[in-house]
Design a protein around this motif. Structure first.
Motif, PDB file in Angstrom:
ATOM      1  N   TYR A 135     -53.194  43.853  14.186  1.00  0.00           N
ATOM      2  CA  TYR A 135     -54.953  44.002  13.979  1.00  0.00           C
ATOM      3  C   TYR A 135     -54.760  45.224  12.727  1.00  0.00           C
ATOM      4  O   TYR A 135     -55.940  45.010  11.928  1.00  0.00           O
ATOM      5  CB  TYR A 135     -55.482  44.846  14.998  1.00  0.00           C
ATOM      6  CG  TYR A 135     -57.027  44.605  15.096  1.00  0.00           C
ATOM      7  CD1 TYR A 135     -57.654  43.377  14.662  1.00  0.00           C
ATOM      8  CD2 TYR A 135     -58.089  45.262  14.840  1.00  0.00           C
ATOM      9  CE1 TYR A 135     -58.616  42.949  14.228  1.00  0.00           C
ATOM     10  CE2 TYR A 135     -59.465  44.958  14.747  1.00  0.00           C
ATOM     11  CZ  TYR A 135     -59.106  43.949  14.548  1.00  0.00           C
ATOM     12  OH  TYR A 135     -61.226  43.621  14.247  1.00  0.00           O
ATOM     13  N   TYR A 136     -53.784  45.552  12.647  1.00  0.00           N
ATOM     14  CA  TYR A 136     -54.075  46.858  11.661  1.00  0.00           C
ATOM     15  C   TYR A 136     -53.762  45.660  10.436  1.00  0.00           C
ATOM     16  O   TYR A 136     -53.717  46.562   8.855  1.00  0.00           O
ATOM     17  CB  TYR A 136     -53.177  48.141  11.744  1.00  0.00           C
ATOM     18  CG  TYR A 136     -51.524  47.322  11.901  1.00  0.00           C
ATOM     19  CD1 TYR A 136     -50.882  46.916  12.807  1.00  0.00           C
ATOM     20  CD2 TYR A 136     -50.987  47.157  10.915  1.00  0.00           C
ATOM     21  CE1 TYR A 136     -49.466  46.508  12.411  1.00  0.00           C
ATOM     22  CE2 TYR A 136     -49.732  47.230  10.529  1.00  0.00           C
ATOM     23  CZ  TYR A 136     -48.749  46.595  11.297  1.00  0.00           C
ATOM     24  OH  TYR A 136     -47.408  46.240  11.695  1.00  0.00           O
ATOM     25  N   LEU A 137     -53.367  44.367  10.393  1.00  0.00           N
ATOM     26  CA  LEU A 137     -52.851  43.753   9.379  1.00  0.00           C
ATOM     27  C   LEU A 137     -54.009  43.068   8.703  1.00  0.00           C
ATOM     28  O   LEU A 137     -54.012  43.424   6.866  1.00  0.00           O
ATOM     29  CB  LEU A 137     -51.956  42.813   9.874  1.00  0.00           C
ATOM     30  CG  LEU A 137     -50.601  42.464  10.150  1.00  0.00           C
ATOM     31  CD1 LEU A 137     -50.218  41.400  10.526  1.00  0.00           C
ATOM     32  CD2 LEU A 137     -49.570  43.822   9.321  1.00  0.00           C
ATOM     33  N   PHE A 138     -55.316  43.331   9.197  1.00  0.00           N
ATOM     34  CA  PHE A 138     -56.140  42.674   8.656  1.00  0.00           C
ATOM     35  C   PHE A 138     -57.000  43.796   7.641  1.00  0.00           C
ATOM     36  O   PHE A 138     -58.062  43.425   7.454  1.00  0.00           O
ATOM     37  CB  PHE A 138     -57.246  41.919   9.871  1.00  0.00           C
ATOM     38  CG  PHE A 138     -56.575  41.183  10.930  1.00  0.00           C
ATOM     39  CD1 PHE A 138     -56.638  40.217   9.884  1.00  0.00           C
ATOM     40  CD2 PHE A 138     -55.462  41.420  11.836  1.00  0.00           C
ATOM     41  CE1 PHE A 138     -55.785  39.175  10.829  1.00  0.00           C
ATOM     42  CE2 PHE A 138     -54.855  40.043  12.091  1.00  0.00           C
ATOM     43  CZ  PHE A 138     -54.876  38.775  10.958  1.00  0.00           C
ATOM     44  N   ARG A 139     -56.715  45.461   7.830  1.00  0.00           N
ATOM     45  CA  ARG A 139     -57.251  46.295   7.231  1.00  0.00           C
ATOM     46  C   ARG A 139     -57.704  45.733   5.862  1.00  0.00           C
ATOM     47  O   ARG A 139     -56.991  45.205   5.390  1.00  0.00           O
ATOM     48  CB  ARG A 139     -56.164  47.356   6.385  1.00  0.00           C
ATOM     49  CG  ARG A 139     -55.675  48.617   8.598  1.00  0.00           C
ATOM     50  CD  ARG A 139     -55.415  48.987   8.321  1.00  0.00           C
ATOM     51  NE  ARG A 139     -55.201  49.873   9.307  1.00  0.00           N
ATOM     52  CZ  ARG A 139     -53.842  50.752   9.408  1.00  0.00           C
ATOM     53  NH1 ARG A 139     -53.137  50.843   8.880  1.00  0.00           N
ATOM     54  NH2 ARG A 139     -53.637  51.624  10.162  1.00  0.00           N
ATOM     55  N   GLY A 140     -59.053  45.676   5.403  1.00  0.00           N
ATOM     56  CA  GLY A 140     -59.408  45.310   4.572  1.00  0.00           C
ATOM     57  C   GLY A 140     -59.723  44.407   4.140  1.00  0.00           C
ATOM     58  O   GLY A 140     -59.835  43.894   2.466  1.00  0.00           O
ATOM     59  N   THR A 141     -59.257  43.297   5.552  1.00  0.00           N
ATOM     60  CA  THR A 141     -59.746  41.985   4.968  1.00  0.00           C
ATOM     61  C   THR A 141     -60.996  41.614   5.033  1.00  0.00           C
ATOM     62  O   THR A 141     -61.867  42.318   6.266  1.00  0.00           O
ATOM     63  CB  THR A 141     -58.588  40.954   5.415  1.00  0.00           C
ATOM     64  OG1 THR A 141     -58.510  41.051   7.645  1.00  0.00           O
ATOM     65  CG2 THR A 141     -57.292  41.557   4.922  1.00  0.00           C
ATOM     66  N   PRO A 142     -61.902  40.777   5.247  1.00  0.00           N
ATOM     67  CA  PRO A 142     -62.643  40.184   5.712  1.00  0.00           C
ATOM     68  C   PRO A 142     -62.781  40.080   7.235  1.00  0.00           C
ATOM     69  O   PRO A 142     -63.857  40.123   7.967  1.00  0.00           O
ATOM     70  CB  PRO A 142     -63.688  39.282   4.934  1.00  0.00           C
ATOM     71  CG  PRO A 142     -62.279  38.273   4.107  1.00  0.00           C
ATOM     72  CD  PRO A 142     -61.189  39.957   3.806  1.00  0.00           C
ATOM     73  N   THR A 143     -61.725  39.543   7.385  1.00  0.00           N
ATOM     74  CA  THR A 143     -61.420  39.169   8.590  1.00  0.00           C
ATOM     75  C   THR A 143     -61.655  40.703  10.235  1.00  0.00           C
ATOM     76  O   THR A 143     -62.129  40.154  10.842  1.00  0.00           O
ATOM     77  CB  THR A 143     -59.964  38.469   9.247  1.00  0.00           C
ATOM     78  OG1 THR A 143     -60.177  37.171   8.369  1.00  0.00           O
ATOM     79  CG2 THR A 143     -59.869  38.252  10.862  1.00  0.00           C
ATOM     80  N   ARG A 144     -61.216  41.280   9.680  1.00  0.00           N
ATOM     81  CA  ARG A 144     -61.674  42.148  10.111  1.00  0.00           C
ATOM     82  C   ARG A 144     -62.727  42.894  10.400  1.00  0.00           C
ATOM     83  O   ARG A 144     -63.497  43.402  11.544  1.00  0.00           O
ATOM     84  CB  ARG A 144     -60.508  43.814   9.465  1.00  0.00           C
ATOM     85  CG  ARG A 144     -61.281  44.803   9.443  1.00  0.00           C
ATOM     86  CD  ARG A 144     -61.520  45.543  11.306  1.00  0.00           C
ATOM     87  NE  ARG A 144     -61.212  46.753  11.362  1.00  0.00           N
ATOM     88  CZ  ARG A 144     -60.737  48.125  10.661  1.00  0.00           C
ATOM     89  NH1 ARG A 144     -59.229  47.800  10.689  1.00  0.00           N
ATOM     90  NH2 ARG A 144     -61.117  48.916  11.368  1.00  0.00           N
ATOM     91  N   LEU A 145     -63.815  42.702   9.200  1.00  0.00           N
ATOM     92  CA  LEU A 145     -65.467  42.832   9.321  1.00  0.00           C
ATOM     93  C   LEU A 145     -66.036  42.240  10.501  1.00  0.00           C
ATOM     94  O   LEU A 145     -67.012  42.585  10.835  1.00  0.00           O
ATOM     95  CB  LEU A 145     -65.793  42.851   7.415  1.00  0.00           C
ATOM     96  CG  LEU A 145     -65.553  43.724   7.298  1.00  0.00           C
ATOM     97  CD1 LEU A 145     -66.202  42.897   5.678  1.00  0.00           C
ATOM     98  CD2 LEU A 145     -65.948  45.248   7.062  1.00  0.00           C
TER      99      LEU A 145
END
Lengths: 464, 464, 464
Positions: free
Chosen positions: C99-109
Motif C-alpha cells: 500500500y505504501y506504493l500509492f503514497r502521493g497518488t490520488p488512488t491513496r486518497l
C-alpha cells in the motif's frame, strides 16, 4: 554573514517549512551515492592537487561559460579550449564581475556552496573581491585537505560512478582498486561511440573494439559478441549500468537477418540517415537483451540536439554549451523494445528526458505500468530547484515515488557534488513537507520516503 | 470599498508577501517603457477625446468580446465591426451583466484598474450599476484630463512604440514630433504585409513599396534594397525594432541565386505553399542581416494560427479573437539563421512564444547560449499573472534574468497600459519575493533585479 | 487517529487555507452530479451486495493493479482476469503490504476515504492489519447498508450517468425506472464500437445495429439513420450526452458523396489505415450534426494509445492499465468540425485531454472563443490534486471558469465516487482560496464560483 542560509530552498510558508526542516535533518548527513556522473577516475588514481581556480570552476563547466557567452563574453576572453590558461586572474575577474548573471540559476547555488563550505568564503563573489577569492582558492587547492581522495572521503561518498567508453582500458579504476584506498569508484558502460554510426570515428572505434576483444566486429555476430564481452569486463571492474545518449528514444526490434543486413550497410557506409537512426534503435534493444543477461542497468538519455552552434563546434568541438533539447517522444519510440522486454521483472531501464512535457503525459504512465521502467531524476537543464519540483509534481501522482531512482549529480565538476546532492535533498524535503502540510501524506511516511529517495531507491535501482 | 487591493497578486504566504511588498515599493513609481504595442500614433497626433465607453472598452478589445462570444453572445448584439454603435448603452449593459465571466482572467484585472484608477469607480461592474458606470466614463472622457496626451503624461510613459506597416507614411509620428509635445512615440517596422506572400494584398503591397522607395521591387535586389531603405526611414523616425509575426519560427539560409529564383516564383504566383513558407524563412534571415547593418532589434512572434474561425473571418476580417496558438518548434527552425548570425554580439533577436512548453525545453537553453538571442516576455494569452509566473519559473534557471528583456504591454487599449505594467511589476515582485524568502537570492540583489526587469533590461534590449 | 485530516488538500499557507476552508464548507454537502462515468446500471437494477474486498478494490481498478504490476507483482499473483478469486485473502495481503506504493497518488486518497468513511477504518492499511481490514470490509458488504441503492442514496447522488454501447438494450436502466426507486441513473451514448472501423468486431457491430433498428446499416444513409434513431432511443431513456474515445481529435467534413464512398470502402474492408482515421474524423462531424438536431451533448476523449503492452493485451484484453497518453493536437484537428458547426450556440462539445500542454496552448484559447466548446475536467491520469490544480492554473486565465463544466468522476469504482468528488471540491476550494488570498477575486465571487463549479456548470453543460 554567510552565502548559504540554513533554510534555503525550503517552502516559504511556515507550516511546510517546519516539516521540511525536520525531514531534511533526517537525511542531510546520509552518505552520497553517485550512480551517474562524469568525474575522472584519473583524479583519484593520481591524487594530485586540482589546478587553479579557473581550471576548476570556469573552463570545464559548460553551465558557467555558456551563460557568460550568451551575454557577449567571448570564448577567447575566457580562454576556453586552451591547454594552459595564460591569464587566469583576468579570466577569474571577468567571471567574478559577471557573477550576477547567475542569479536565480542552480549554478549560483552550487558555486556558493563550494565557495563557503570548501573555501570558507562568506562574501558574495564580485569584481571587488575577485582576487581575494582567487588567492584563497588557489592556496587551499595546494593543501593536502584538497587532494581528490581527501575530498572524496570528506564528502562522505559511498559510491561514485564514472562514464566510460567501451574502448577505455579502465586503468585508472584498476589503479584505484590496487592502491588499497577504500573507495568505490566504478565505471559505467557508455557505448555511443561504437553503436552510433554518426559518432565521429565510429568505424575506427568498431575496429578498435574488435582488436581489443579479439573479435571480427565487422560481422554482426562478432560485433555483438565483442560488446557483450566488453560489458562483462566492465562488470568485473564494478560497473553496474550502461548509458545511452541517443538523439531520440527510438527503438527497433528487427529480425536477426534484417539487423545483420542493416549492420552490413552501416559498416559499408551505404546506409541512409534514416537507417542509421533505425540502427541506433536496434542497438538499444540489443543492449536491453544483454542487460537481461548480465544484469547491467540500462540508462537512456535521449533528446539533446548536440552541437547546435556550427561555428562553436567547428572551433571547439563537443560539449561546449551548445546542445539544445528537442521535443522527445517515448510512447511510440519505446514500443518495439517494450513489446519485446517490457514485462521482464529482472530488467531495469531508467528513462531520462529533456522534454518536461513528457513527465505527466508519457513517462509517468509508462513507468507506472511496465515493470522494467523507472524514471531518472530531472536531467541537465532541469537539474535545478524548480525543475526538480516540477518533476515531483508531474510524475508522482501517476508513477508514485517508488518508480523513481533518487538523485544523479551527473556532473563533471567534482567539487559541486555535495552541493548538488544537498539541493536535491532540500527539494525532496520541501516537496514532501508540502505534501505533509497538505495532509496528503503522514509525516512518518515522509521520513521514510526522504530516506528512500536519498539512499534506498538509488541502491535498489542501480543494484549498489 | 475598492476594486483593487494594495496587496493584489503578491504571494499568499506572509514571508514572501512582505518581501514582495518591499520590492514593489521600489519599482511601482518607475516610468513606463512600452517598446512593443499596438496603440495608434493618430490618437496623440490629433489629441481628441476618446469616444464612448463601448468604443473604448468593448469594441476594440478582442480579449473582451471573444469571451462574451464564447458564451453565446453574438457579434451583432455587441455591434462588433460597426463604424457607429447604434445602442451603446445596450451593448454596455450586456457587457456589464456578463462581467462575472472575466473572473480569474487578466482582462478583469486590467479593467478594474482602469475603472478605479482612472474613473474612480469602487463598486464591481454589474448589470445594476451598468448605466452609472456608463455615465461616469462617458462624462470623464469629455474632460481635458482624459485627452490622449494628458493621459500619456499622467501614465508616466517614457517611450511608447507603435507597430507599423512599411507602407505607412508615419505622418502621425511626424506630426507629434513637430507639435513640440515632449513625448517619445516611436514606430516599429512590421513588414509582414510585404514579406509574407500569403498576406492579403501581398503583390500590391510589394508594388506600393517599390513606388514609395523608387525601386523595382519585383526584382530580388530591388526588393531587398527597398526594404533596407524603408528600415532606414523608420530608424530616422525613431524606430528601434522590427517585428515579425510568422506562422512558424522557420528560417532559411539560401544562396543568393536560390533566393532570387524563389522570389521570382513568389512574385509570379507559381510557388507552392511549402515554398512560401521557405520564402518567409529566408526573409527572417534577410531581416537579421539588415539588423546587423542598421542596428534595429528583431522581434519574432511565431506560432499563431490566424483566423481559425472561417465564418468570423469571412464576415469580420482579422484580429477578431479567433487566432489560436499551435505547437511551435524553435530548435530546428532557427538553426539556419543562427548558424549564419547566431554568434554576432551586435545583433539582438527577441523570441516570443505562444507555446509554453518551449520555455524550458528550447527557448531558455537557446537564449542561455547564443549571444544574439533574448527572451521576450509572456505573450498574448500568457500575458497574465499565472502565465508570467510560469515564464519566470521555467526560463530563469537556464537563461537567467539577464537574457530577458522586461515587459511588453502589447496592447491596442491605451487605457490598459498602466494596469498591465502594474501586473507585470507585481508578479516580478512576487517571484523575486519568493526567491528571497526561499534564500535563493539576497534581498539587495532582488531590489536591483526588480529595477532591471522594469527599466534596465528594456532599455538595453531595445536600445532606448 | 484518522486516515483523513479535515484540512487535507487545502493550501499550506494559513491565509489561503482559511479561505479555502470556508469555501469548502459551502459546497461539501451539495448533492453529487456524476454526468460521466463507468459504473454499471446492473448493480442498481439488481441491488445485490458487492462481492468481497478484492473484487471491489483490486481486481476492477486499473489504477491499483497497474501500480502493483509496475513494481514487479504479477497479474497472476493478483488473480487479475479470473472470474473467481481463489485466494482473496492472499491477494488482499499482497495489496496491503504494498500500500505504501500509492503514497502521493490520488488512488491513496480515494481508498483512504472509502476505508474511513464507509468502513470505519482509522489505521493506515499495511500488511499487519490486512486481515482485519479484509474481515471488516467483507462483513459490512453483506449488510443492507452496503447495498448499491442504499449507498447511492447515502452518497447523495442526484444524477449518475453510465457509459453504454449503442447495441445495449438498456434493460437495467429500464428496470431501475420501473422499480419505483427514485434515482436518476441515465445512459450515455458511446458509439466507438460502431463508428471506429478498428474497434474489434466493428462489422458485426454495424450489422447488429442494423438488425436492432431495422435499417440497412451497410449503406451510408441507413447507417446514419440507424445511429440517429438509436440516439433517440437513448434520449428517451434519459441520455443527455454522447462520448467519443478516438485515438486523435481529428475531424473531417467530407461531401456526402465522398463520405458515402469512404463508408463503402470501410465496410468492404478495402480502406487504408489513414482512411480509417479519416472515417473516424468524419463520424465526429456527423455526430455533431446529430447533436445539433437532438440536443445531446458531445464529449470527445482523444489521445490515449490503447493497449500499448502487446503481451498484456493478448492475454488480458482491454482496459488493463496499459493505455498510455500521446501528444494530441486540437487546433488543426478540430478545424473541419468547427468550421462547419463551431459557431452554433445550441451545440455543446466538451473537450478532454491527456496532454496537459494543450490546456493553455490550444484548449483554453479554443473554448474561450467558440460558442460550442467547453473544457472537460482533468481526465484519467490528471484526475488528481496537482493535475486539477494545473488545469485551473493553465486554463482559467484564457477560458475563464464559465467555459468549464465542473467535475466528472469517470470511475468504474462506485465506492470511490464520494472520495473523488470530495477531492475535486477541495481542490476547487484551494484554488479559489488562493485567488482570494491574492486578491484576484473577491470572496463573495469565490463562494458563488465554488457552487457553480460543483453544481451549476454541470447542470448547464449536461442539460441536467
Amino acid at each position: 554573514m554567510a552565502l548559504l542560509h540554513e533554510d534555503r530552498l525550503f517552502p516559504a510558508d511556515e507550516r511546510s517549512r517546519t516539516i521540511a526542516r525536520r525531514l531534511y535533518e533526517g537525511i542531510k548527513g546520509l552518505p552520497i551515492l553517485s550512480p551517474h556522473g562524469h568525474t575522472q577516475a584519473r583524479w583519484f588514481a593520481n591524487n594530485e592537487p586540482f589546478p587553479d581556480p579557473v581550471k576548476l570552476f570556469v573552463q570545464p563547466d559548460h553551465y558557467v561559460f555558456r551563460m557568460l557567452y550568451s551575454q557577449g563574453i567571448t570564448m577567447e576572453e575566457l580562454e576556453i579550449g586552451e591547454a594552459e590558461i595564460e591569464e587566469p586572474r583576468e579570466v577569474w575577474r571577468i567571471f567574478a564581475s559577471h557573477y550576477y548573471l547567475f542569479r536565480g540559476t542552480p549554478t549560483r547555488l552550487w558555486l556558493d556552496y563550494a565557495f563557503q563550505e570548501l573555501f570558507g568564503m562568506t562574501e558574495r563573489l564580485c569584481e571587488k573581491n575577485a582576487q581575494r577569492y582567487y588567492d584563497t582558492i588557489a592556496q587551499k587547492l595546494q593543501t593536502p585537505e584538497f587532494l581528490p581522495r581527501t575530498l572524496y572521503d570528506r564528502f562522505n561518498i559511498e559510491v561514485l560512478a564514472t562514464t566510460d567508453s567501451p574502448l577505455e582500458a579502465l586503468a585508472d579504476h584498476e589503479a584505484i582498486r590496487k592502491s588499497g584506498w577504500k573507495a568505490r569508484i566504478i565505471p559505467t558502460f557508455r557505448p555511443d561511440s561504437v553503436v552510433d554510426p554518426q559518432h565521429p570515428g565510429f568505424l575506427d572505434n568498431v575496429r578498435a573494439l574488435g582488436a581489443l576483444m579479439g573479435e571480427d566486429t565487422f560481422t554482426w555476430r562478432g560485433y555483438l559478441r565483442a560488446l557483450a564481452r566488453r560489458r562483462e569486463y566492465f562488470k568485473e571492474m564494478g560497473c553496474r549500468a550502461t548509458d545511452h545518449g541517443h538523439p531520440t528514444a527510438l527503438t527497433e526490434d528487427l529480425s536477426e537477418t534484417s539487423a545483420a543486413a542493416l549492420f552490413e550497410q552501416v559498416i559499408k557506409g551505404t546506409a541512409y540517415a534514416a537507417d542509421l537512426e533505425i540502427f541506433r534503435g536496434q542497438m538499444l534493444t540489443e543492449m536491453a537483451r544483454m542487460s537481461l543477461e548480465d544484469g547491467l542497468v540500462m540508462q537512456i538519455h535521449p533528446g539533446s540536439v548536440r552541437n547546435h552552434n556550427a561555428q562553436i563546434f567547428a572551433r571547439y568541438g563537443r560539449d561546449m554549451g551548445a546542445d539544445i533539447p528537442a521535443p522527445t517522444n517515448y510512447v511510440e519510440a519505446l514500443r518495439p523494445l517494450l513489446n519485446r522486454f517490457g514485462n521482464e521483472r529482472n530488467l531495469t531501464i531508467i528513462l531520462f528526458t529533456l522534454d518536461e512535457t513528457t513527465y505527466s503525459r508519457e513517462l509517468a504512465p509508462l513507468a507506472g505500468h511496465y515493470p522494467c521502467l523507472k524514471l531518472g531524476p530531472p536531467w541537465w537543464f532541469h537539474d535545478s530547484p524548480d525543475g526538480m519540483m516540477r518533476f515531483r509534481e508531474m510524475a508522482t501522482e501517476t508513477a508514485g515515488f517508488y518508480n523513481t531512482v533518487g538523485f544523479n549529480d551527473d556532473t563533471r565538476a567534482f567539487l559541486s557534488i555535495p552541493a548538488r546532492h544537498d539541493v536535491a535533498r532540500r527539494i525532496d524535503a520541501a516537496f514532501l513537507g508540502r505534501m505533509v502540510a497538505e495532509h496528503r501524506l503522514d509525516e512518518d511516511e515522509a521520513v521514510e520516503l526522504a530516506k528512500d529517495l536519498t539512499v534506498g531507491l538509488v541502491k535498489k535501482a542501480y543494484k549498489l
